[in-house]
Write an enzyme that holds these catalytic residues in place. Structure first.
Site, PDB file in Angstrom:
ATOM      1  N   HIS A  10       6.546 -10.695   0.346  1.00 26.45           N
ATOM      2  CA  HIS A  10       5.349 -10.841  -0.492  1.00 26.45           C
ATOM      3  C   HIS A  10       5.660 -11.670  -1.740  1.00 26.45           C
ATOM      4  O   HIS A  10       4.896 -12.557  -2.125  1.00 26.45           O
ATOM      5  CB  HIS A  10       4.838  -9.470  -0.955  1.00 26.45           C
ATOM      6  CG  HIS A  10       4.284  -8.592   0.129  1.00 26.45           C
ATOM      7  ND1 HIS A  10       4.682  -7.291   0.312  1.00 26.45           N
ATOM      8  CD2 HIS A  10       3.362  -8.830   1.086  1.00 26.45           C
ATOM      9  CE1 HIS A  10       4.016  -6.758   1.329  1.00 26.45           C
ATOM     10  NE2 HIS A  10       3.212  -7.665   1.824  1.00 26.45           N
ATOM     11  N   LYS A  16      -5.647   4.826   5.538  1.00 22.73           N
ATOM     12  CA  LYS A  16      -4.419   5.587   5.762  1.00 22.73           C
ATOM     13  C   LYS A  16      -3.845   6.142   4.458  1.00 22.73           C
ATOM     14  O   LYS A  16      -4.096   5.594   3.383  1.00 22.73           O
ATOM     15  CB  LYS A  16      -3.401   4.713   6.494  1.00 22.73           C
ATOM     16  CG  LYS A  16      -3.476   3.278   6.059  1.00 22.73           C
ATOM     17  CD  LYS A  16      -2.591   2.349   6.823  1.00 22.73           C
ATOM     18  CE  LYS A  16      -2.623   1.032   6.041  1.00 22.73           C
ATOM     19  NZ  LYS A  16      -1.883  -0.031   6.484  1.00 22.73           N
ATOM     20  N   ARG A  51       3.697 -14.470   9.474  1.00 20.06           N
ATOM     21  CA  ARG A  51       5.060 -14.338   9.980  1.00 20.06           C
ATOM     22  C   ARG A  51       5.146 -14.875  11.401  1.00 20.06           C
ATOM     23  O   ARG A  51       5.669 -15.934  11.650  1.00 20.06           O
ATOM     24  CB  ARG A  51       5.519 -12.881   9.927  1.00 20.06           C
ATOM     25  CG  ARG A  51       5.976 -12.450   8.560  1.00 20.06           C
ATOM     26  CD  ARG A  51       5.922 -10.968   8.387  1.00 20.06           C
ATOM     27  NE  ARG A  51       4.561 -10.480   8.531  1.00 20.06           N
ATOM     28  CZ  ARG A  51       4.160  -9.279   8.177  1.00 20.06           C
ATOM     29  NH1 ARG A  51       5.016  -8.413   7.706  1.00 20.06           N
ATOM     30  NH2 ARG A  51       2.901  -8.932   8.312  1.00 20.06           N
ATOM     31  N   SER A  87       6.190  -4.232   5.058  1.00 21.98           N
ATOM     32  CA  SER A  87       6.241  -2.994   4.281  1.00 21.98           C
ATOM     33  C   SER A  87       6.615  -1.826   5.177  1.00 21.98           C
ATOM     34  O   SER A  87       7.361  -0.927   4.774  1.00 21.98           O
ATOM     35  CB  SER A  87       4.880  -2.726   3.634  1.00 21.98           C
ATOM     36  OG  SER A  87       4.539  -3.774   2.754  1.00 21.98           O
TER      37      SER A  87
HETATM   38  P1  ADP Z   1      -2.303  -6.063   4.819  1.00 23.25           P
HETATM   39  O1  ADP Z   1      -3.081  -6.772   3.771  1.00 23.25           O
HETATM   40  O2  ADP Z   1      -2.686  -6.475   6.203  1.00 23.25           O
HETATM   41  O3  ADP Z   1      -2.187  -4.586   4.615  1.00 23.25           O
HETATM   42  P2  ADP Z   1       0.304  -6.609   3.640  1.00 23.25           P
HETATM   43  O4  ADP Z   1      -0.042  -5.996   2.348  1.00 23.25           O
HETATM   44  O5  ADP Z   1       1.545  -6.073   4.293  1.00 23.25           O
HETATM   45  O6  ADP Z   1      -0.818  -6.636   4.732  1.00 23.25           O
HETATM   46  O7  ADP Z   1       0.530  -8.183   3.449  1.00 23.25           O
HETATM   47  C1  ADP Z   1      -0.385  -9.002   2.777  1.00 23.25           C
HETATM   48  C2  ADP Z   1      -0.253 -10.397   3.326  1.00 23.25           C
HETATM   49  O8  ADP Z   1       1.094 -10.856   3.202  1.00 23.25           O
HETATM   50  C3  ADP Z   1      -0.592 -10.526   4.819  1.00 23.25           C
HETATM   51  O9  ADP Z   1      -1.228 -11.773   5.008  1.00 23.25           O
HETATM   52  C4  ADP Z   1       0.747 -10.523   5.500  1.00 23.25           C
HETATM   53  O10 ADP Z   1       0.718 -11.236   6.733  1.00 23.25           O
HETATM   54  C5  ADP Z   1       1.595 -11.253   4.470  1.00 23.25           C
HETATM   55  N1  ADP Z   1       3.005 -10.896   4.578  1.00 23.25           N
HETATM   56  C6  ADP Z   1       3.553  -9.673   4.605  1.00 23.25           C
HETATM   57  N2  ADP Z   1       4.903  -9.735   4.736  1.00 23.25           N
HETATM   58  C7  ADP Z   1       5.211 -11.063   4.795  1.00 23.25           C
HETATM   59  C8  ADP Z   1       6.435 -11.815   4.954  1.00 23.25           C
HETATM   60  N3  ADP Z   1       7.607 -11.198   5.114  1.00 23.25           N
HETATM   61  N4  ADP Z   1       6.355 -13.163   4.987  1.00 23.25           N
HETATM   62  C9  ADP Z   1       5.155 -13.781   4.867  1.00 23.25           C
HETATM   63  N5  ADP Z   1       3.976 -13.144   4.732  1.00 23.25           N
HETATM   64  C10 ADP Z   1       3.991 -11.807   4.693  1.00 23.25           C
END
Ligand code: ADP
Length: 167
Positions: free
Chosen positions: A18, A42, A91, A129
């Protein structure tokens, strides 16, 4: 031209993946707003407040990054800030299908709002995460996956639960 972009997510917890997206997106827009969604169904690992604090600490070196939260529809949040760009990270192929559906839904709700995608860096391509939560739960070393501000918070959480088990 867009001056502001929003990077929305659960960030539960924020990972180095992130932070990498935040650092790169912050070079593309005058202001990047990182918005923690607070309406997930959740049960979260970290409270919204903890996620906001950890994100603020981990992005304090980036002067044009603002951290906040939102509930309700993301496109409404974007409209409230007069923002026309949403940043998301990609990813693997598995992310694509999910992101594609969300982006199409958002476009049909708010055609003026564009979704832009930044591709992960190699070293973070596996990082999610959920991986961090699982490694922490099983007693593994998560320190290479998260910023220091998050590692500290996970450590206190683990210490707290150990305390509960062995009073
Ligand atoms: P969500 O909003 O679906 O709950 P997250 O909070 O985990 O997802 O992630 C927010 C955004 O960051 C999403 O677009 C996710 O694909 C992207 N993201 C998460 N981890 C990574 C990573 N390691 N590399 C690139 N993008 C990521």
């Amino acid at each position: 031209m867009a001056k502001l972009a929003i990077y929305p997510g659960s960030f539960d917890p924020p990972t180095l993946g992130h932070i990498d997206i935040i650092e790169r997106a912050s070079t593309l827009f005058q202001t990047l707003r990182v918005s923690v969604g607070s309406n997930s169904e959740k049960a979260p690992y970290f409270s919204v407040e903890d996620r906001l604090d950890a994100l603020r600490e981990s992005t304090s070196h980036l002067a044009n990054v603002v951290v906040g939260s939102f509930d309700g529809l993301l496109v409404q949040h974007a409209r409230d800030h007069d923002c026309r760009v949403l940043v998301r990270g990609l990813r693997a192929i598995s992310d694509f299908e999910y992101e594609f559906r969300i982006a199409m839904a958002n476009r049909s709700l708010a055609p003026e709002v564009e979704s832009v995608f930044l591709i992960t860096r190699d070293e973070y391509s596996f990082l999610a995460s959920s991986v961090v939560r699982e490694v922490a739960r099983l007693g593994g070393d998560y320190s290479g996956f998260v910023p220091e501000a998050v590692a500290r918070r996970i450590e206190s959480k683990l210490a707290e639960s150990r305390g509960d088990l062995n009073p």
